[in-house]
Design an enzyme around this catalytic site. Structure first.
Site, PDB file in Angstrom:
ATOM      1  N   GLY A   1       0.830  -1.323  -0.028  1.00  0.00           N
ATOM      2  CA  GLY A   1       0.187  -0.103  -0.027  1.00  0.00           C
ATOM      3  C   GLY A   1       0.820   1.136   0.021  1.00  0.00           C
ATOM      4  O   GLY A   1       0.642   2.296   0.597  1.00  0.00           O
TER       5      GLY A   1
ATOM      6  N   GLY B   1      -0.685   4.687  -0.811  1.00  0.00           N
ATOM      7  CA  GLY B   1      -1.794   5.262   0.304  1.00  0.00           C
ATOM      8  C   GLY B   1      -1.226   6.321   1.092  1.00  0.00           C
ATOM      9  O   GLY B   1      -0.258   6.876   1.139  1.00  0.00           O
TER      10      GLY B   1
ATOM     11  N   ARG C   1      -0.260  -2.095  -7.248  1.00  0.00           N
ATOM     12  CA  ARG C   1      -1.044  -2.706  -8.350  1.00  0.00           C
ATOM     13  C   ARG C   1      -0.290  -2.440  -9.472  1.00  0.00           C
ATOM     14  O   ARG C   1      -0.226  -3.041 -10.454  1.00  0.00           O
ATOM     15  CB  ARG C   1      -2.502  -2.479  -8.451  1.00  0.00           C
ATOM     16  CG  ARG C   1      -3.419  -3.870  -8.541  1.00  0.00           C
ATOM     17  CD  ARG C   1      -4.675  -3.246  -7.770  1.00  0.00           C
ATOM     18  NE  ARG C   1      -4.941  -2.267  -6.782  1.00  0.00           N
ATOM     19  CZ  ARG C   1      -5.811  -1.652  -6.687  1.00  0.00           C
ATOM     20  NH1 ARG C   1      -6.854  -1.480  -7.702  1.00  0.00           N
ATOM     21  NH2 ARG C   1      -6.132  -0.752  -5.706  1.00  0.00           N
TER      22      ARG C   1
ATOM     23  N   LYS D   1       4.370   7.637  20.535  1.00  0.00           N
ATOM     24  CA  LYS D   1       4.725   9.084  20.656  1.00  0.00           C
ATOM     25  C   LYS D   1       5.575   9.434  21.730  1.00  0.00           C
ATOM     26  O   LYS D   1       5.673   8.690  22.778  1.00  0.00           O
ATOM     27  CB  LYS D   1       3.284   9.996  21.009  1.00  0.00           C
ATOM     28  CG  LYS D   1       2.409  10.065  19.752  1.00  0.00           C
ATOM     29  CD  LYS D   1       1.095  10.804  20.330  1.00  0.00           C
ATOM     30  CE  LYS D   1      -0.054  10.733  19.053  1.00  0.00           C
ATOM     31  NZ  LYS D   1       0.260  11.712  18.199  1.00  0.00           N
TER      32      LYS D   1
ATOM     33  N   ASP E   1     -12.596   3.767  17.742  1.00  0.00           N
ATOM     34  CA  ASP E   1     -11.624   4.451  17.075  1.00  0.00           C
ATOM     35  C   ASP E   1     -10.475   5.032  18.055  1.00  0.00           C
ATOM     36  O   ASP E   1      -9.184   4.955  17.853  1.00  0.00           O
ATOM     37  CB  ASP E   1     -12.076   5.675  16.454  1.00  0.00           C
ATOM     38  CG  ASP E   1     -10.887   6.403  15.089  1.00  0.00           C
ATOM     39  OD1 ASP E   1     -10.054   5.476  14.732  1.00  0.00           O
ATOM     40  OD2 ASP E   1     -11.142   7.476  15.064  1.00  0.00           O
TER      41      ASP E   1
ATOM     42  N   HIS F   1      -6.384   3.944  21.728  1.00  0.00           N
ATOM     43  CA  HIS F   1      -5.300   4.871  22.328  1.00  0.00           C
ATOM     44  C   HIS F   1      -5.912   5.203  23.702  1.00  0.00           C
ATOM     45  O   HIS F   1      -4.643   5.163  24.533  1.00  0.00           O
ATOM     46  CB  HIS F   1      -5.343   6.190  21.616  1.00  0.00           C
ATOM     47  CG  HIS F   1      -5.025   5.907  20.128  1.00  0.00           C
ATOM     48  ND1 HIS F   1      -4.348   5.081  19.366  1.00  0.00           N
ATOM     49  CD2 HIS F   1      -5.915   6.895  19.001  1.00  0.00           C
ATOM     50  CE1 HIS F   1      -4.236   5.127  18.121  1.00  0.00           C
ATOM     51  NE2 HIS F   1      -5.198   6.265  17.637  1.00  0.00           N
TER      52      HIS F   1
HETATM   53  C1  BG6 Z   1      -6.288   7.649  14.746  1.00  0.00           C
HETATM   54  C2  BG6 Z   1      -7.646   7.704  14.470  1.00  0.00           C
HETATM   55  O1  BG6 Z   1      -5.788   6.398  15.016  1.00  0.00           O
HETATM   56  O2  BG6 Z   1      -5.667   8.708  15.409  1.00  0.00           O
HETATM   57  C3  BG6 Z   1      -8.199   9.011  13.819  1.00  0.00           C
HETATM   58  O3  BG6 Z   1      -8.186   6.810  13.608  1.00  0.00           O
HETATM   59  C4  BG6 Z   1      -7.627  10.238  14.616  1.00  0.00           C
HETATM   60  O4  BG6 Z   1      -9.669   9.235  13.946  1.00  0.00           O
HETATM   61  C5  BG6 Z   1      -5.912   9.844  15.112  1.00  0.00           C
HETATM   62  O5  BG6 Z   1      -7.829  11.348  14.176  1.00  0.00           O
HETATM   63  C6  BG6 Z   1      -5.561  10.848  16.093  1.00  0.00           C
HETATM   64  O6  BG6 Z   1      -4.066  10.774  16.229  1.00  0.00           O
HETATM   65  P1  BG6 Z   1      -3.237  12.016  16.303  1.00  0.00           P
HETATM   66  O7  BG6 Z   1      -1.798  11.437  16.459  1.00  0.00           O
HETATM   67  O8  BG6 Z   1      -3.304  12.981  15.484  1.00  0.00           O
HETATM   68  O9  BG6 Z   1      -3.443  12.458  17.674  1.00  0.00           O
END
Ligand code: BG6
Length: 448
Positions: free
Chosen positions: A17, A20, A51, A176, A229, A234
């Site tokens: 990918g 992407g 591809r 991070k 999400d 996270h």
């Molecule tokens: C991603 C989510 O995992 O983390 C997104 O799918 C979100 O929806 C993003 O915007 C936030 O990441 P960061 O590093 O910008 O805080």
């Protein structure tokens, strides 16, 4: 806690990918940066699987520094990922590169593709014999399933072909810089190390607030929502790092299992009713954006949790996240207990932006009267360092060096879905409690 880099590991990174968004915005720039800091393996090659290979690599490198290094070490490889026979062709090409290296290399398969596609790719990598080599690694992006059952199925599927040690599940928050700092901060400051428990701490709040909306990711977001999400991944990972025991003698290898132990103790509050422990919201205009006037997908969640670990008994925990809010920030707030009814202290770990640490203390205000005031001892990384590495640099660096500490184990993935399982089941098809909030709201305005 120390980490070592071994530059002598010949490495071939296979990005599936490569055209992407993630690859262009994060991966290739991360490689450029790693090379700029002279941390890339001495023998290193990128294979960009696509591809159609008639693409100009320059177009992929718009956000990449050290372009020449990345360009010189990248080749595009045209293949049909749905045809198992084509994986043999790839195997041959990998062998040729090893001949050029004059030694065998580790293969890092980075799957930057949607989850439904990655299942087949995992299977075909396995069937073509590529997974059987000891030094083949698989790097996977979230989402790891959508609920407990699908996550379990996915993990079982991967386990058929790869050993757990070969698999690197990415949660970029773990990589991070400031998230890695949480453990160092807890370990390195005895004042906080000794008071990091229910005897001193009253409550913990973790918030991931985003200013952006869903940025055109209609299908993905409609099927995902904020709970899956951000909370499942996270936020629960940040909570695990906050609550986990510190690794003995700084042994980072044990970090995933310590996070897992912390996650096992986390539950939704047993005595509260659903509507009191969790709030969900959707920003105004979301339904027009996704062209579904009946959508009950949440773009905001605020959830109370508990830990059954005796060390954390009675400590209130809240996790909050939302899109289209007033500001972008991620922070962990630790509220200390009041002593003799006096004001409490507050520790704030700012993960982004303006990364840093702030601790509120009470001191006498200058003057004839005896008045006290709240003051902050504040530290910002930007005042001391010019750059903070991007999460994807750390992801690649650690995977190259076989360091699993910043990746989520399958046990952790299962555990996080378990925590949310009953909530997910009760949310299906019931929109009774969905709060519609104005774009640009503060998190407090959404819930009050
Ligand atoms: C991603 C989510 O995992 O983390 C997104 O799918 C979100 O929806 C993003 O915007 C936030 O990441 P960061 O590093 O910008 O805080």
């Amino acid at each position: 806690m120390t980490k070592q880099m071994n530059k002598n590991i010949p490495t071939i990174l296979i990005i599936i990918g490569i055209t992407g968004d993630l690859s262009k915005r994060k991966l290739l720039p991360a490689i450029g940066q790693i090379a700029a800091t002279k941390m890339a393996p001495d023998k290193f090659r990128i294979i960009g699987v696509t591809r159609k290979a008639d693409i100009d690599i320059e177009d992929l490198l718009k956000d990449t520094i050290n372009k020449d290094f990345v360009k010189d070490n990248t080749e595009l490889f045209e293949m049909d990922l749905t045809n198992v026979a084509e994986y043999k062709k790839l195997l041959i090409r990998l062998g040729e590169i090893e001949n050029e290296f004059g030694s065998s290399a580790q293969y890092l398969f980075y799957l930057s593709v949607p989850p439904n596609v990655s299942k087949t790719i995992v299977e075909f990598i396995g069937e073509s014999g590529l997974a059987g080599r000891q030094n083949t690694k698989l790097l996977l992006e979230k989402p790891f399933g959508v609920d407990l059952k699908s996550a379990t199925d996915l993990i079982n599927h991967i386990n058929q072909y790869f050993k757990p040690k070969q698999v690197y599940r990415i949660d970029h928050y773990l990589a991070k810089e400031t998230v890695q700092n949480i453990l160092v901060f807890r370990d390195g400051n005895s004042l906080f190390k000794k008071t990091w428990n229910k005897d001193f701490i009253d409550r913990i709040e973790i918030i991931v607030s985003e200013e952006i909306g869903i940025e055109g990711r209609v299908n993905f977001y409609e099927n995902t929502g904020a709970l899956r999400d951000i909370v499942q991944s996270h936020l629960l990972q940040l909570l695990a790092i906050t609550l986990m025991d510190l690794p003995e003698e700084g042994n980072l290898e044990n970090v995933p299992s310590l996070r897992y132990e912390a996650l096992k103790q986390i539950t939704i509050p047993s005595i509260k009713s659903l509507s009191t422990y969790v709030k969900r919201g959707q920003y105004k205009g979301y339904r027009d954006e996704v062209k579904n006037q009946n959508s009950i997908t949440e773009t905001f969640v605020s959830i109370d949790l508990e830990s059954q670990d005796p060390k954390w008994e009675g400590v209130k925990i809240n996790l909050t996240t939302g899109k289209a809010l007033k500001n972008k920030f991620t922070e962990i707030k630790i509220y200390y207990k009041k002593e003799n009814n006096k004001e409490s202290n507050e520790l704030q770990l700012r993960l982004q932006p303006n990364e840093g640490i702030s601790f509120s203390v009470w001191a006498k205000r200058p003057g004839y009267e005896h008045q006290i005031g709240r003051h902050a001892l504040d530290f910002s990384f930007k005042d001391h360092y010019t750059t903070l590495p991007e999460a994807y640099e750390q992801v690649l660096f650690n995977a190259i060096n076989s360091d699993h500490s910043l990746f989520t184990s399958s046990d952790e993935v299962i555990e996080t879905w378990k925590i949310l399982d009953s909530l997910q089941k009760s949310w299906v098809n019931s929109a009774y409690d969905l709060i519609i909030y104005k774009k640009g709201s503060n998190p407090e305005e959404v819930v009050n």
